[in-house]
Design a protein around this motif. Structure first.
Motif, PDB file in Angstrom:
ATOM      1  N   ASP A  90     -12.566  -2.619   1.177  1.00 42.79           N
ATOM      2  CA  ASP A  90     -11.407  -3.374   0.688  1.00 42.79           C
ATOM      3  C   ASP A  90     -11.496  -3.645  -0.807  1.00 42.79           C
ATOM      4  OD1 ASP A  90      -8.936  -4.799   1.408  1.00 42.79           O
ATOM      5  OD2 ASP A  90     -10.049  -6.633   0.910  1.00 42.79           O
ATOM      6  N   GLY A  91     -12.672  -3.423  -1.405  1.00 45.57           N
ATOM      7  CA  GLY A  91     -12.835  -3.651  -2.831  1.00 45.57           C
ATOM      8  C   GLY A  91     -13.696  -4.845  -3.197  1.00 45.57           C
ATOM      9  N   VAL A  92     -14.236  -5.534  -2.204  1.00 49.07           N
ATOM     10  CA  VAL A  92     -15.114  -6.676  -2.467  1.00 49.07           C
ATOM     11  C   VAL A  92     -16.500  -6.174  -2.861  1.00 49.07           C
ATOM     12  CG1 VAL A  92     -16.234  -8.700  -1.435  1.00 49.07           C
ATOM     13  CG2 VAL A  92     -13.846  -8.181  -0.883  1.00 49.07           C
ATOM     14  N   ARG A  93     -17.071  -6.776  -3.896  1.00 50.28           N
ATOM     15  CA  ARG A  93     -18.413  -6.387  -4.332  1.00 50.28           C
ATOM     16  C   ARG A  93     -19.406  -7.555  -4.305  1.00 50.28           C
ATOM     17  NH1 ARG A  93     -16.541  -2.496  -3.116  1.00 50.28           N
ATOM     18  NH2 ARG A  93     -16.294  -0.502  -4.200  1.00 50.28           N
ATOM     19  N   THR A  94     -18.895  -8.768  -4.170  1.00 49.21           N
ATOM     20  CA  THR A  94     -19.754  -9.950  -4.073  1.00 49.21           C
ATOM     21  C   THR A  94     -19.221 -10.871  -2.992  1.00 49.21           C
ATOM     22  OG1 THR A  94     -20.300  -9.873  -6.438  1.00 49.21           O
ATOM     23  CG2 THR A  94     -20.694 -11.960  -5.292  1.00 49.21           C
ATOM     24  N   ILE A  95     -20.099 -11.311  -2.107  1.00 51.71           N
ATOM     25  CA  ILE A  95     -19.750 -12.302  -1.091  1.00 51.71           C
ATOM     26  C   ILE A  95     -20.716 -13.470  -1.203  1.00 51.71           C
ATOM     27  CG2 ILE A  95     -19.817 -12.830   1.381  1.00 51.71           C
ATOM     28  CD1 ILE A  95     -18.685 -10.093   1.962  1.00 51.71           C
ATOM     29  N   VAL A  96     -20.167 -14.674  -1.302  1.00 53.82           N
ATOM     30  CA  VAL A  96     -20.983 -15.869  -1.158  1.00 53.82           C
ATOM     31  C   VAL A  96     -20.991 -16.206   0.330  1.00 53.82           C
ATOM     32  CG1 VAL A  96     -21.364 -18.249  -1.835  1.00 53.82           C
ATOM     33  CG2 VAL A  96     -20.273 -16.666  -3.447  1.00 53.82           C
ATOM     34  N   ALA A  97     -22.161 -16.076   0.946  1.00 51.72           N
ATOM     35  CA  ALA A  97     -22.285 -16.387   2.368  1.00 51.72           C
ATOM     36  C   ALA A  97     -22.195 -17.898   2.547  1.00 51.72           C
ATOM     37  CB  ALA A  97     -23.610 -15.866   2.912  1.00 51.72           C
ATOM     38  N   THR A  98     -21.315 -18.340   3.434  1.00 54.71           N
ATOM     39  CA  THR A  98     -21.062 -19.781   3.571  1.00 54.71           C
ATOM     40  C   THR A  98     -21.124 -20.220   5.035  1.00 54.71           C
ATOM     41  OG1 THR A  98     -18.686 -19.300   3.566  1.00 54.71           O
ATOM     42  CG2 THR A  98     -19.673 -20.004   1.474  1.00 54.71           C
ATOM     43  N   THR A 116     -29.968 -14.520   4.080  1.00 56.74           N
ATOM     44  CA  THR A 116     -29.332 -13.765   2.997  1.00 56.74           C
ATOM     45  C   THR A 116     -30.253 -12.652   2.514  1.00 56.74           C
ATOM     46  OG1 THR A 116     -28.033 -15.685   2.282  1.00 56.74           O
ATOM     47  CG2 THR A 116     -28.358 -13.914   0.675  1.00 56.74           C
ATOM     48  N   LYS A 117     -31.513 -12.958   2.340  1.00 55.82           N
ATOM     49  CA  LYS A 117     -32.476 -11.938   1.897  1.00 55.82           C
ATOM     50  C   LYS A 117     -32.605 -10.823   2.935  1.00 55.82           C
ATOM     51  CE  LYS A 117     -35.263 -14.821  -1.177  1.00 55.82           C
ATOM     52  NZ  LYS A 117     -36.583 -15.460  -1.420  1.00 55.82           N
ATOM     53  N   LEU A 172     -22.973  -4.111  -2.066  1.00 58.72           N
ATOM     54  CA  LEU A 172     -22.464  -5.467  -1.894  1.00 58.72           C
ATOM     55  C   LEU A 172     -23.578  -6.456  -2.182  1.00 58.72           C
ATOM     56  CD1 LEU A 172     -19.998  -7.181  -0.926  1.00 58.72           C
ATOM     57  CD2 LEU A 172     -21.035  -7.130   1.354  1.00 58.72           C
ATOM     58  N   SER A 173     -23.273  -7.451  -3.015  1.00 55.89           N
ATOM     59  CA  SER A 173     -24.225  -8.513  -3.344  1.00 55.89           C
ATOM     60  C   SER A 173     -23.891  -9.745  -2.518  1.00 55.89           C
ATOM     61  CB  SER A 173     -24.150  -8.844  -4.836  1.00 55.89           C
ATOM     62  OG  SER A 173     -24.968  -9.952  -5.147  1.00 55.89           O
ATOM     63  N   ILE A 174     -24.890 -10.265  -1.804  1.00 51.99           N
ATOM     64  CA  ILE A 174     -24.718 -11.469  -0.998  1.00 51.99           C
ATOM     65  C   ILE A 174     -25.386 -12.630  -1.725  1.00 51.99           C
ATOM     66  CG2 ILE A 174     -25.029 -12.553   1.254  1.00 51.99           C
ATOM     67  CD1 ILE A 174     -23.353 -10.043   1.402  1.00 51.99           C
ATOM     68  N   ARG A 175     -24.634 -13.712  -1.902  1.00 55.70           N
ATOM     69  CA  ARG A 175     -25.139 -14.888  -2.610  1.00 55.70           C
ATOM     70  C   ARG A 175     -25.268 -16.063  -1.627  1.00 55.70           C
ATOM     71  NH1 ARG A 175     -23.346 -13.919  -7.962  1.00 55.70           N
ATOM     72  NH2 ARG A 175     -23.449 -11.653  -8.299  1.00 55.70           N
ATOM     73  N   TYR A 176     -25.996 -17.097  -2.067  1.00 57.03           N
ATOM     74  CA  TYR A 176     -26.233 -18.262  -1.224  1.00 57.03           C
ATOM     75  C   TYR A 176     -25.063 -19.245  -1.285  1.00 57.03           C
ATOM     76  CZ  TYR A 176     -31.091 -16.713  -2.021  1.00 57.03           C
ATOM     77  OH  TYR A 176     -32.242 -15.983  -2.145  1.00 57.03           O
ATOM     78  N   ASN A 183     -22.867 -20.040  -4.652  1.00 51.88           N
ATOM     79  CA  ASN A 183     -23.670 -19.215  -5.551  1.00 51.88           C
ATOM     80  C   ASN A 183     -24.912 -19.964  -6.008  1.00 51.88           C
ATOM     81  OD1 ASN A 183     -24.155 -16.766  -6.896  1.00 51.88           O
ATOM     82  ND2 ASN A 183     -23.190 -17.485  -8.784  1.00 51.88           N
ATOM     83  N   ASP A 184     -25.329 -20.957  -5.210  1.00 51.20           N
ATOM     84  CA  ASP A 184     -26.481 -21.806  -5.537  1.00 51.20           C
ATOM     85  C   ASP A 184     -26.318 -22.462  -6.900  1.00 51.20           C
ATOM     86  OD1 ASP A 184     -28.719 -22.877  -4.342  1.00 51.20           O
ATOM     87  OD2 ASP A 184     -30.105 -21.451  -5.240  1.00 51.20           O
TER      88      ASP A 184
END
Length: 235
Positions: free
Chosen positions: A32-40, A58-59, A72-76, A101-102
Motif C-alpha cells: 500500500d506504500g507504508v514504510r514505517t509502522i509504529v506498533a501500538t 518489535t525486535k 518496513l520499519s517497526i517502531r515502539y 516512536n518511543d
C-alpha cells in the motif's frame, strides 16, 4: 507513508495473533506504500502490554521482516487508554508504556468506549506539563463525541491534542455517522493525523485510500500537511 496506530505485534492483544499474521499485515502495508509502522498494542485494564514486551516483540518482528526482505520499519509505541487519571499518572511514573516512536513528545491515547472520562481535563494538563502532545485515537468512532462535538472542540482548543482519524472511517467501514464526523474534521482542518488501527487481515493496514480521500475532499495541501505531522511524530 507512516502508520502511527497499528496492532501488528503478534500474540499480545487483539491484534495479530501470531508472527505469520504480523508478516502478512506487513506485506499488505508495504504494498500500500507504508514504510514505517509504529506498533501500538493496547495499554489498558484488559490488555496491558508493557514496555519490555513491546520492545521484545518489535525486535522479533523486525528481525523476521529483515530476514524476508520486507522493507518496513517497526517502531515502539502503545495505545494508552484513559481508564482514569490515576491510571495515566501511574503509567507515566513507572514508564511501563511506550510513547509513539518511543518519543516522549507524543502519546497515542484513547478515551474509554463507554463514555467521555471526566478526568480528561486533568490528564491534558499532566501532559501539557511534560511537553507531550496527545494524539487522540479515532474520535470520530466515539458516539459521545458525535453527540456532543463541543467536548472534542474543547480538547483541541487546549493546544495539547491532535486527532487521529481512522483510515477506514473515511470510506465508511465504521458506519455513516463515523464517516460524516471524520469528513467534518477534514473540512475544518482538524484531521491532524491518519492511521489504520489495523488488527488483522480483515481490519487491514491500508492507508493510501485515506490520503486520497482527504486530497479529494480538501485538496493536496491538506493531505501534505497530514504527512508532515506524521513525519514529525515518526519520520
Amino acid at each position: 507513508m507512516i502508520d502511527i496506530h497499528c496492532h501488528i505485534l503478534h500474540g499480545v492483544d487483539d491484534g495479530a495473533q501470531d508472527l505469520d499474521m504480523a508478516v502478512a499485515m506487513a506485506r499488505m502495508a508495504v504494498e500500500d506504500g507504508v514504510r514505517t509502522i509504529v506498533a501500538t498494542p493496547h495499554f489498558n485494564n484488559v490488555w496491558k502490554v508493557e514496555r519490555d514486551t513491546v520492545i521484545a516483540k518489535t525486535k522479533e518482528l523486525q528481525a523476521e521482516l529483515d530476514r524476508l526482505g520486507i522493507p518496513l520499519s517497526i517502531r515502539y509505541g502503545n495505545e494508552l487508554r484513559l481508564e482514569n487519571g490515576s491510571f495515566i499518572r501511574e503509567a507515566l511514573s513507572t514508564g511501563n508504556f511506550c510513547p509513539l516512536n518511543d518519543n516522549p513528545k507524543f502519546v497515542l491515547m484513547e478515551e474509554p468506549w463507554e463514555g467521555f472520562h471526566p478526568d480528561t481535563w486533568d490528564v491534558i494538563e499532566e501532559f501539557r506539563g511534560r511537553g507531550t502532545k496527545i494524539i487522540l485515537a479515532h474520535p470520530e468512532r466515539h458516539g459521545f463525541f458525535r453527540a456532543e462535538p463541543s467536548l472534542l472542540d474543547r480538547m483541541l482548543a487546549t493546544g495539547v491534542v491532535w486527532t487521529q482519524v481512522s483510515a477506514g472511517s473515511l470510506i465508511g467501514e465504521y458506519g455513516v455517522d463515523a464517516q460524516a464526523f471524520a469528513y467534518g474534521l477534514v473540512d475544518r482542518g482538524l484531521a491532524h493525523t491518519l492511521a489504520t488501527d489495523a488488527h488483522n487481515m480483515t481490519r487491514k493496514p491500508l492507508l493510501a485510500h485515506a490520503y486520497d480521500a482527504v486530497a479529494a475532499r480538501a485538496g493536496a495541501a491538506a493531505a501534505d500537511a497530514i504527512r508532515e505531522r506524521m513525519r514529525s511524530i515518526a519520520g
